[in-house]
Design an enzyme around this catalytic site. Structure first.
Site, PDB file in Angstrom:
ATOM      1  N   ASN A 188       9.560  14.625   8.785  1.00 16.02           N
ATOM      2  CA  ASN A 188      10.364  15.207   8.835  1.00 16.02           C
ATOM      3  C   ASN A 188       9.645  16.369   9.258  1.00 16.02           C
ATOM      4  O   ASN A 188       8.448  16.581   8.555  1.00 16.02           O
ATOM      5  CB  ASN A 188      11.232  15.400   7.752  1.00 16.02           C
ATOM      6  CG  ASN A 188      10.947  15.952   6.862  1.00 16.02           C
ATOM      7  OD1 ASN A 188      11.056  17.274   5.698  1.00 16.02           O
ATOM      8  ND2 ASN A 188       9.507  15.452   6.102  1.00 16.02           N
ATOM      9  N   PHE A 229       4.365  21.363  -5.330  1.00 13.97           N
ATOM     10  CA  PHE A 229       2.812  21.949  -4.708  1.00 13.97           C
ATOM     11  C   PHE A 229       2.617  21.597  -3.514  1.00 13.97           C
ATOM     12  O   PHE A 229       1.272  21.010  -3.433  1.00 13.97           O
ATOM     13  CB  PHE A 229       2.265  21.640  -6.238  1.00 13.97           C
ATOM     14  CG  PHE A 229       2.209  22.350  -7.428  1.00 13.97           C
ATOM     15  CD1 PHE A 229       2.363  24.058  -7.527  1.00 13.97           C
ATOM     16  CD2 PHE A 229       1.912  22.246  -8.881  1.00 13.97           C
ATOM     17  CE1 PHE A 229       3.262  24.146  -8.142  1.00 13.97           C
ATOM     18  CE2 PHE A 229       2.171  22.548  -9.554  1.00 13.97           C
ATOM     19  CZ  PHE A 229       2.395  23.631  -9.651  1.00 13.97           C
ATOM     20  N   CYS A 242       4.771  20.874  -0.058  1.00 16.87           N
ATOM     21  CA  CYS A 242       5.330  20.246   0.737  1.00 16.87           C
ATOM     22  C   CYS A 242       4.197  20.347   1.986  1.00 16.87           C
ATOM     23  O   CYS A 242       3.660  21.660   2.228  1.00 16.87           O
ATOM     24  CB  CYS A 242       6.632  21.296   1.070  1.00 16.87           C
ATOM     25  SG  CYS A 242       7.607  21.124   2.484  1.00 16.87           S
ATOM     26  N   THR A 293       5.275  14.096   0.953  1.00 23.77           N
ATOM     27  CA  THR A 293       4.947  13.272   2.115  1.00 23.77           C
ATOM     28  C   THR A 293       3.444  13.572   2.843  1.00 23.77           C
ATOM     29  O   THR A 293       3.108  14.382   2.401  1.00 23.77           O
ATOM     30  CB  THR A 293       5.872  13.927   3.045  1.00 23.77           C
ATOM     31  OG1 THR A 293       6.068  14.916   3.528  1.00 23.77           O
ATOM     32  CG2 THR A 293       7.290  13.407   2.907  1.00 23.77           C
ATOM     33  N   CYS A 312       4.967 -26.154  10.368  1.00 31.24           N
ATOM     34  CA  CYS A 312       4.439 -25.512  11.465  1.00 31.24           C
ATOM     35  C   CYS A 312       4.974 -25.346  13.394  1.00 31.24           C
ATOM     36  O   CYS A 312       5.845 -26.792  13.170  1.00 31.24           O
ATOM     37  CB  CYS A 312       3.215 -26.080  11.000  1.00 31.24           C
ATOM     38  SG  CYS A 312       1.952 -25.315  13.026  1.00 31.24           S
ATOM     39  N   CYS A 355       3.181 -22.680  17.087  1.00 29.68           N
ATOM     40  CA  CYS A 355       3.308 -21.470  18.343  1.00 29.68           C
ATOM     41  C   CYS A 355       1.257 -21.109  18.541  1.00 29.68           C
ATOM     42  O   CYS A 355       1.455 -20.468  19.701  1.00 29.68           O
ATOM     43  CB  CYS A 355       4.350 -20.462  17.779  1.00 29.68           C
ATOM     44  SG  CYS A 355       2.532 -19.270  15.927  1.00 29.68           S
ATOM     45  N   CYS A 357      -2.009 -17.981  14.898  1.00 29.26           N
ATOM     46  CA  CYS A 357      -3.192 -18.615  13.499  1.00 29.26           C
ATOM     47  C   CYS A 357      -4.443 -18.578  14.691  1.00 29.26           C
ATOM     48  O   CYS A 357      -5.254 -17.882  14.041  1.00 29.26           O
ATOM     49  CB  CYS A 357      -2.690 -19.262  12.319  1.00 29.26           C
ATOM     50  SG  CYS A 357      -2.935 -21.154  13.272  1.00 29.26           S
ATOM     51  N   CYS A 385      -7.060 -15.992  14.647  1.00 29.78           N
ATOM     52  CA  CYS A 385      -8.811 -16.317  14.316  1.00 29.78           C
ATOM     53  C   CYS A 385     -10.126 -16.364  15.305  1.00 29.78           C
ATOM     54  O   CYS A 385     -11.237 -16.005  14.926  1.00 29.78           O
ATOM     55  CB  CYS A 385      -8.658 -17.873  13.606  1.00 29.78           C
ATOM     56  SG  CYS A 385     -10.066 -18.412  12.453  1.00 29.78           S
ATOM     57  N   CYS A 402      -5.139 -15.980   8.750  1.00 29.53           N
ATOM     58  CA  CYS A 402      -3.973 -16.631   9.781  1.00 29.53           C
ATOM     59  C   CYS A 402      -3.429 -16.841   8.949  1.00 29.53           C
ATOM     60  O   CYS A 402      -1.950 -16.398   9.246  1.00 29.53           O
ATOM     61  CB  CYS A 402      -4.699 -18.373   9.690  1.00 29.53           C
ATOM     62  SG  CYS A 402      -5.253 -19.052   7.920  1.00 29.53           S
TER      63      CYS A 402
END
Length: 503
Positions: A178, A237, A239, A304, A446, A449, A452, A456, A486
């Site tokens: 912002n 104090f 912004c 922020t 598992c 896919c 991991c 690795c 992993c």
């Protein structure tokens, strides 16, 4: 109509896909007067106990043949509806597995800077607490207090637009920028708001956030908000994008100015004073010490973070784009939580600040986030970005989730938990460097896919191979250093930390 029961992983993905509608058509269309929107929202905000209370045993939904909730789901206009019956059954089954026992809930009352609070959840000083009607609505929903949007003796000229976001995968946004300044109402209007709020909600806690341009203004503003009847004063104090020298984070980065303006504020009030710290520096302890030495009662952290959100590669503009230009702004949202926690840790570990009351903020979205801030020493919590994204209604799951957690852990109050994590955070040289925790693979979970394996080999220590038939990982312990990359990247949670062994 039989539905397929979801597991924990698929239920989370399903709830994450919900649009979290304001007046949810799934709920308004339910013939059994259930509230699937509340169930999904509680799941989204990690409050499964709250979801279970709303769903009951799930049998009504399971037996329902109408499925009007699915037909009404607005997400169906984008791709497919949320699988509401399956989610309801998942929560109902979880409740049955748990034994239908109602969780013990703990009263969330806590004292902060000598002021009793019905719970630790406050709106932080921002657009979410910028007029009477907004704060009154939040109070009615259960927020314990509000840091009203920063007021000064001047009204800034704002820009349009003033917000932008960072998005990732299915999330609406994970980071928020912002370039908004302090209140765009006059001092007289703001003082009237504060006075009316305290009159109409005497048991709620009003924090007046102030910002002066010199010593006299800090004292004057402190006097004015004290006379208006507020409970606590917060000195802004920090912004990061005020359009004037010696304002906002320019002050917070300078311990001498922090000391000068804190003392000036103290001259104008007998109330507790919070110094709101900027994260746009390396060592927050220095300005915090300056504030405490000159009359502050506590610290608010963090504001922020100075940021540039992005660069558009078609025209090389950034966001938010104001007539073709942008500027450095303030970054907030879920992704700043680790930075906020680090600064709060540093404050609470300092021997001269360890007993200082801290109002924590920065990335609090769920009750779990809130609990982490409490565990690091915060007795008060402030929220903005999550409210901007989801509305004041998040207070239901913040309160319910935290209350249930405290009961399950055997705490009798919020105060008992404050600072409990600090002894487990030590300097790097004190960590155990003589043992390894190898990854543990749950092969039934598992999917093969290979995520991991990729991580690795390309980002770790080449300790994994893949089974030729299933694609599932095979560990080479001679290469593994126990970094657990992993485990971090596994999309289905099939890898966990194994038993620690001597290296």
């Amino acid at each position: 109509m039989q539905v397929t029961v979801l597991n924990e992983f698929s239920a989370k993905n399903e709830s994450d896909g919900c649009l979290l509608c304001s007046t949810a058509p799934c709920t308004t269309s339910c013939p059994h007067k259930l509230d699937p929107a509340k169930v999904i929202r509680s799941l989204r905000f990690e409050n499964i106990n709250g979801a279970a209370e709303a769903v009951g045993d799930g049998e009504l939904c399971k037996a329902c043949e109408e499925k009007s909730c699915i037909e009404a789901c607005l997400k169906g206009k984008i791709d497919r509806p949320v699988r509401i019956p399956q989610l309801m059954e998942f929560v109902g089954n979880w409740q049955k597995h748990k034994g239908n026992s109602k969780p013990t809930k703990v009263n969330l009352g806590i004292e902060f800077c000598g002021v009793p609070c019905e719970n630790p959840f406050f709106l932080s000083s921002s657009v979410v607490a910028s007029n009477y009607e907004m704060v009154a609505r939040a109070f009615a929903l259960g927020w314990a207090g509000a840091a009203f949007k920063t007021i000064g003796t001047f009204v800034p000229q704002e820009v349009s637009p003033r917000f932008s976001t960072i998005r990732k995968e299915g999330n609406s946004f994970i980071g928020f920028k912002n370039i908004e300044q302090i209140s765009d109402h006059s001092l007289e209007e703001n003082l009237a708001y504060l006075q009316r709020l305290k009159q109409d909600f005497p048991h709620k806690v009003i924090i007046a956030s102030i910002l002066g341009q010199n010593e006299a203004e800090w004292t004057f503003l402190a006097q004015q908000v004290t006379e208006a009847g507020v409970d606590i004063i917060e000195c802004n104090f920090s912004c990061p994008h005020m359009t004037g020298e010696g304002l906002g984070s320019d002050v917070g980065q300078n311990p001498d100015l922090v000391a000068l303006y804190t003392a000036a504020t103290r001259r104008g009030t007998h109330l507790p004073v919070l110094a709101k710290m900027t994260p746009n520096l390396g060592n927050m302890e220095l300005p915090a010490l300056a504030a405490m030495d000159n009359g502050a009662t506590g610290i608010a952290a963090i504001n922020t973070i100075k940021s540039i959100m992005n660069v558009h590669l078609d025209d090389f503009n950034s966001e938010p784009q104001v007539d073709g230009k942008s500027c450095v702004g303030g970054y907030s949202g879920k992704t700043v939580k680790p930075i906020a926690l680090r600064f709060i840790h540093d404050l609470k570990k300092h021997p001269d600040l360890q007993d200082t009351p801290i109002s924590g903020m920065g990335g609090i979205e769920t009750w779990r986030d809130a609990a982490e801030f409490i565990a690091l020493g915060c007795a008060n919590l402030q929220v903005t970005t999550s409210v901007m994204q989801y509305g004041y209604r998040i207070i239901d799951d913040l309160k319910d989730g935290l209350s249930t957690y405290l009961g399950e852990k055997g705490f009798s109050s919020v105060q008992e938990m404050v600072g409990r994590a600090l002894p487990n955070l030590v300097s790097a040289d004190q960590l155990n460097r003589h043992s390894i925790s190898y990854p543990k693979f749950e092969r039934s979970q598992c999917l093969g896919c290979g995520r991991c394996y990729l991580s690795c080999w390309d980002g770790g220590h080449q300790a994994l191979a893949r089974d030729g038939a299933t694609g599932k990982p095979i560990l080479n312990p001679k290469m593994c250093v126990g970094c657990q990359l992993c485990m971090v990247v596994c999309p289905v949670g099939a890898i966990s930390a194994g038993k620690r062994v001597e290296a």
